[in-house]
Design a protein around this motif. Sequence first.
Motif, PDB file in Angstrom:
ATOM      1  N   PRO A  57       0.798  -1.238   0.000  1.00 23.89           N
ATOM      2  CA  PRO A  57       0.000   0.000   0.000  1.00 23.89           C
ATOM      3  C   PRO A  57       0.825   1.279   0.000  1.00 23.89           C
TER       4      PRO A  57
ATOM      5  N   ALA B 266      -2.058   2.208  -7.383  1.00 30.45           N
ATOM      6  CA  ALA B 266      -1.676   2.278  -5.973  1.00 30.45           C
ATOM      7  C   ALA B 266      -1.295   3.698  -5.578  1.00 30.45           C
TER       8      ALA B 266
ATOM      9  N   LYS C  57      -4.535   5.700  -5.309  1.00 30.29           N
ATOM     10  CA  LYS C  57      -5.261   5.326  -4.093  1.00 30.29           C
ATOM     11  C   LYS C  57      -4.610   5.932  -2.864  1.00 30.29           C
ATOM     12  N   GLN C  58      -3.276   5.911  -2.833  1.00 31.63           N
ATOM     13  CA  GLN C  58      -2.588   6.475  -1.679  1.00 31.63           C
ATOM     14  C   GLN C  58      -2.857   7.972  -1.552  1.00 31.63           C
TER      15      GLN C  58
END
Length: 203
Positions: free
Chosen positions: A102, A195, A198-199
């Motif tokens: 993540p 990713a 999203k972060q």
Amino acid sequence: MRPVLRLVRRFCRFEVDLWVSLARAITRKPDIAGGTPIRYAGAMSAILWAFVVVSAVEIPAVHLIIPWAPVRMAALALGIWGLLWMLGLLAAHHVYPHVLAPDYLRVRYLRRTELAVPLSALRAVRPDMRGYDESKSLHRTANGTIALPVGSSTNIRLELAAPHTFSTPQGDLTSSTIAFWADDPHTAIGAIKAAIVKQHSEA
């Protein structure tokens, strides 16, 4: 004397790594904790499997050809060790893939070479096919790029917003560009970009 000792230590570490990799493969425990694997083994699997098959054929052939029992047993032991060594190397390519977590991307080659790249530090991710003359698994190129080629090639380039220092088997290396190989670069790039988005959305 010191260079010889360093070489012996390096060989011993690599030997241990291969046995650990083989154990992980047998027990189906790849080192992907906390993330999604990005495979790079495909570029070498066919070559390594060819060596494994040749080694497996050589063991009984040599055993039948050599008439002297002590030599035959020594050759058998060496042949079995060589076969397990090749299987361990093949396993290492599969059980230590790159890992997309993540918060960071673990760019790797086998057990000990790993660059933990923070996703927050990435400015761009793009396809970039490049070849390298040397067979080293970790390169520092003339323009400062840190490259982890597989089969002497890389196909993905990471551009960081600022230089970042990474701990490597060659010591600390600082760069703002990382190049590595993925078996499916299109999917890998898409996953890395997703990713990052999203972060940022969760920040």
